[in-house]
Design an enzyme around this catalytic site. Sequence first.
Site, mmCIF file in Angstrom:
data_model
loop_
_atom_site.group_PDB
_atom_site.id
_atom_site.type_symbol
_atom_site.label_atom_id
_atom_site.label_comp_id
_atom_site.label_asym_id
_atom_site.label_seq_id
_atom_site.Cartn_x
_atom_site.Cartn_y
_atom_site.Cartn_z
ATOM 1 N N SER A 124 13.079 8.826 -8.028
ATOM 2 C CA SER A 124 13.404 8.151 -6.772
ATOM 3 C C SER A 124 14.879 7.774 -6.741
ATOM 4 O O SER A 124 15.492 7.505 -7.791
ATOM 5 C CB SER A 124 12.564 6.874 -6.681
ATOM 6 O OG SER A 124 13.052 6.024 -5.675
ATOM 7 N N TYR A 149 8.538 -1.100 -10.526
ATOM 8 C CA TYR A 149 8.306 0.278 -10.063
ATOM 9 C C TYR A 149 9.543 1.134 -10.346
ATOM 10 O O TYR A 149 9.461 2.204 -10.948
ATOM 11 C CB TYR A 149 7.984 0.296 -8.560
ATOM 12 C CG TYR A 149 8.168 1.660 -7.940
ATOM 13 C CD1 TYR A 149 7.261 2.684 -8.209
ATOM 14 C CD2 TYR A 149 9.272 1.948 -7.128
ATOM 15 C CE1 TYR A 149 7.452 3.954 -7.672
ATOM 16 C CE2 TYR A 149 9.464 3.207 -6.601
ATOM 17 C CZ TYR A 149 8.556 4.204 -6.870
ATOM 18 O OH TYR A 149 8.749 5.462 -6.355
ATOM 19 N N LYS A 153 10.485 4.473 -13.083
ATOM 20 C CA LYS A 153 11.118 5.769 -12.752
ATOM 21 C C LYS A 153 12.313 6.023 -13.679
ATOM 22 O O LYS A 153 12.488 7.116 -14.212
ATOM 23 C CB LYS A 153 11.577 5.786 -11.293
ATOM 24 C CG LYS A 153 10.441 5.762 -10.287
ATOM 25 C CD LYS A 153 9.647 7.042 -10.315
ATOM 26 C CE LYS A 153 8.362 6.942 -9.532
ATOM 27 N NZ LYS A 153 7.391 7.981 -9.838
HETATM 28 P P1 NAD Z 1 0.763 8.393 -3.338
HETATM 29 O O1 NAD Z 1 0.279 7.068 -3.832
HETATM 30 O O2 NAD Z 1 0.347 8.812 -1.986
HETATM 31 O O3 NAD Z 1 0.334 9.531 -4.375
HETATM 32 C C1 NAD Z 1 0.202 9.304 -5.748
HETATM 33 C C2 NAD Z 1 -1.156 9.869 -6.165
HETATM 34 O O4 NAD Z 1 -1.323 9.656 -7.573
HETATM 35 C C3 NAD Z 1 -2.317 9.167 -5.462
HETATM 36 O O5 NAD Z 1 -3.187 10.136 -4.897
HETATM 37 C C4 NAD Z 1 -3.012 8.388 -6.575
HETATM 38 O O6 NAD Z 1 -4.399 8.296 -6.357
HETATM 39 C C5 NAD Z 1 -2.649 9.209 -7.802
HETATM 40 N N1 NAD Z 1 -2.626 8.466 -9.066
HETATM 41 C C6 NAD Z 1 -1.980 7.320 -9.358
HETATM 42 N N2 NAD Z 1 -2.192 6.969 -10.631
HETATM 43 C C7 NAD Z 1 -2.980 7.941 -11.179
HETATM 44 C C8 NAD Z 1 -3.541 8.139 -12.465
HETATM 45 N N3 NAD Z 1 -3.373 7.277 -13.465
HETATM 46 N N4 NAD Z 1 -4.280 9.255 -12.677
HETATM 47 C C9 NAD Z 1 -4.494 10.164 -11.686
HETATM 48 N N5 NAD Z 1 -3.990 10.008 -10.439
HETATM 49 C C10 NAD Z 1 -3.243 8.911 -10.191
HETATM 50 O O7 NAD Z 1 2.341 8.395 -3.476
HETATM 51 P P2 NAD Z 1 3.400 9.448 -2.930
HETATM 52 O O8 NAD Z 1 4.162 8.795 -1.856
HETATM 53 O O9 NAD Z 1 2.755 10.741 -2.678
HETATM 54 O O10 NAD Z 1 4.342 9.531 -4.192
HETATM 55 C C11 NAD Z 1 4.184 10.545 -5.168
HETATM 56 C C12 NAD Z 1 5.176 10.298 -6.294
HETATM 57 O O11 NAD Z 1 6.483 10.275 -5.758
HETATM 58 C C13 NAD Z 1 4.969 8.946 -6.984
HETATM 59 O O12 NAD Z 1 5.244 9.102 -8.355
HETATM 60 C C14 NAD Z 1 6.010 8.077 -6.337
HETATM 61 O O13 NAD Z 1 6.412 7.017 -7.159
HETATM 62 C C15 NAD Z 1 7.136 9.069 -6.111
HETATM 63 N N6 NAD Z 1 8.036 8.654 -5.035
HETATM 64 C C16 NAD Z 1 7.538 8.362 -3.798
HETATM 65 C C17 NAD Z 1 8.394 7.943 -2.797
HETATM 66 C C18 NAD Z 1 7.857 7.577 -1.428
HETATM 67 O O14 NAD Z 1 8.553 6.937 -0.676
HETATM 68 N N7 NAD Z 1 6.639 7.969 -1.058
HETATM 69 C C19 NAD Z 1 9.760 7.841 -3.036
HETATM 70 C C20 NAD Z 1 10.252 8.183 -4.286
HETATM 71 C C21 NAD Z 1 9.376 8.594 -5.290
HETATM 72 C C1 UD1 Z 2 11.817 1.338 -0.590
HETATM 73 C C2 UD1 Z 2 11.949 1.084 -2.078
HETATM 74 C C3 UD1 Z 2 12.128 2.379 -2.812
HETATM 75 C C4 UD1 Z 2 11.021 3.349 -2.452
HETATM 76 C C5 UD1 Z 2 11.004 3.536 -0.942
HETATM 77 C C6 UD1 Z 2 9.916 4.448 -0.474
HETATM 78 C C7 UD1 Z 2 13.023 -1.094 -2.390
HETATM 79 C C8 UD1 Z 2 14.256 -1.810 -2.806
HETATM 80 N N1 UD1 Z 2 13.107 0.239 -2.341
HETATM 81 O O1 UD1 Z 2 13.025 1.869 -0.090
HETATM 82 O O2 UD1 Z 2 12.100 2.133 -4.204
HETATM 83 O O3 UD1 Z 2 11.248 4.603 -3.097
HETATM 84 O O4 UD1 Z 2 10.793 2.258 -0.322
HETATM 85 O O5 UD1 Z 2 8.666 3.973 -0.852
HETATM 86 O O6 UD1 Z 2 12.005 -1.677 -2.094
HETATM 87 N N2 UD1 Z 2 12.678 -2.172 7.307
HETATM 88 C C9 UD1 Z 2 12.560 -3.020 8.379
HETATM 89 N N3 UD1 Z 2 11.321 -3.491 8.703
HETATM 90 C C10 UD1 Z 2 10.203 -3.150 8.005
HETATM 91 C C11 UD1 Z 2 10.329 -2.277 6.907
HETATM 92 C C12 UD1 Z 2 11.592 -1.806 6.569
HETATM 93 O O7 UD1 Z 2 13.536 -3.354 9.034
HETATM 94 O O8 UD1 Z 2 9.095 -3.630 8.344
HETATM 95 C C13 UD1 Z 2 14.015 -1.624 6.954
HETATM 96 C C14 UD1 Z 2 14.501 -2.022 5.592
HETATM 97 O O9 UD1 Z 2 15.166 -3.243 5.624
HETATM 98 C C15 UD1 Z 2 15.399 -0.842 5.246
HETATM 99 C C16 UD1 Z 2 14.746 0.352 5.965
HETATM 100 O O10 UD1 Z 2 13.915 -0.229 6.972
HETATM 101 O O11 UD1 Z 2 16.679 -1.030 5.787
HETATM 102 C C17 UD1 Z 2 13.890 1.217 5.057
HETATM 103 O O12 UD1 Z 2 12.976 0.403 4.356
HETATM 104 P P1 UD1 Z 2 11.768 1.026 3.505
HETATM 105 O O13 UD1 Z 2 11.026 2.012 4.304
HETATM 106 O O14 UD1 Z 2 10.993 -0.121 2.931
HETATM 107 O O15 UD1 Z 2 12.487 1.844 2.332
HETATM 108 P P2 UD1 Z 2 13.606 1.379 1.281
HETATM 109 O O16 UD1 Z 2 13.752 -0.071 1.272
HETATM 110 O O17 UD1 Z 2 14.812 2.203 1.542
#
Ligand code: NAD
Ligand code: UD1
Length: 333
Positions: A124, A149, A153
């Site tokens: 991330s 979290y 990472k």
């Molecule tokens: P998500 O929660 O939708 O998907 C993660 C999946 O992993 C889920 O289906 C969950 O059931 C499964 N899981 C969790 N722990 C497990 C375990 N111990 N064994 C088997 N399955 C397990 O999340 P996502 O948004 O699809 O994210 C996927 C990956 O990308 C994650 O590692 C997350 O941290 C990373 N990531 C996500 C974002 C985001 O904003 N969505 C941003 C940066 C990184």
């Molecule tokens: C957050 C996490 C990041 C994670 C990402 C996606 C933190 C510091 N970072 O990023 O680790 O990978 O989510 O899951 O928590 N906002 C509003 N109102 C809301 C929600 C958000 O104004 O109700 C604004 C926030 O202030 C920010 C932007 O929208 O400026 C994006 O927020 P968000 O979607 O939560 O993502 P990040 O904070 O960038």
Amino acid sequence: MAILVTGGTGYIGSHTVVELLHKNEEVVVVDNFINSSSEVVDKIKKITGKEFKFYEVDILDKEKLQKVFEENHITEVIHFAGLKAVGESVAKPLEYYNNNITGTLVLLQVMREYDCKKIIFSSSATVYGDQGVPKYVETMGRGKTTNPYGTTKAMIEKILEDLYVSDNTWGIVLLRYFNPVGAHESGLIGDNPNGIPNNLMPYVQKVAAGRLPELSIYGNDYPTKDGTGVRDFIHVVDLAKGHINAIEKLEKDKTGVYVYNLGTGIGYSVLDIVNTFEKVNGVKVPYKIAPRRAGDLAELYADPTKAKEELGWVAEKNLEDMCRDSWNFAKTN
Ligand code: NAD
Ligand code: UD1
């Protein structure tokens, strides 16, 4: 020869499985449904018209994971399985460290046992911390993470780097995602967080659907173009496709540790999201200005040059696509 996708019924994992199946890859998925549901398996099959093997397995369960490797010839792993809620990680650090770190260690041990040494890891942008400039490039070091979290990472990135130092026959790709939004155009799969969402787009969707009264915009006095926070929102289908390019990279170069930003390189503000969402979907998103959220940065976006040059990957979808597809999924789910 199959690609194992951990967490493959989750938000990003399910979209990636769709892209892998479109490429006619043999796919094996494991998930314990802690944050997804079994319906996603059928939905992926419906979208692609293709079959794949699914195992309901917790990656912490070494024996069950060994059985998956025993029954399939797995050559690469795309590792999504993990817990991802920032706020929850502050309240439950032990659960987060155990699931994300121990889960990855168990996976890596089993991979090594079966001589499968190619892995793509979901990292991330959060690992950069606050770099003092808005544009994040891979040459910047990992910064100070602000929650468990994010720390998981950063720690997993380091574990994978150390693993490569110990054995340079591993091929490792660390993908640093920016802010994934949007959904598959079918409307069948998308981001469906439980309870009140923390992230912007799921919150906007619930407000537009009338399930929450209004959006709180956290701060309009940042030094940005309109005072609201700026992020690099990336369509989840573009993000999923980046994993195909990463697999191709590992199949070509075989060994090494490679790190790539997956973002568009464009920063959009919270107000850009609200205005575009309203315009393309013909809905209202009532909002109020609220105080800044602790820990938020004013502005951050990716420098995606390295992924373009080395993976041949660029994000193709625009903000309108992201808002339209998010709503298309939300209104039917
Ligand atoms: P998500 O929660 O939708 O998907 C993660 C999946 O992993 C889920 O289906 C969950 O059931 C499964 N899981 C969790 N722990 C497990 C375990 N111990 N064994 C088997 N399955 C397990 O999340 P996502 O948004 O699809 O994210 C996927 C990956 O990308 C994650 O590692 C997350 O941290 C990373 N990531 C996500 C974002 C985001 O904003 N969505 C941003 C940066 C990184
Ligand atoms: C957050 C996490 C990041 C994670 C990402 C996606 C933190 C510091 N970072 O990023 O680790 O990978 O989510 O899951 O928590 N906002 C509003 N109102 C809301 C929600 C958000 O104004 O109700 C604004 C926030 O202030 C920010 C932007 O929208 O400026 C994006 O927020 P968000 O979607 O939560 O993502 P990040 O904070 O960038």
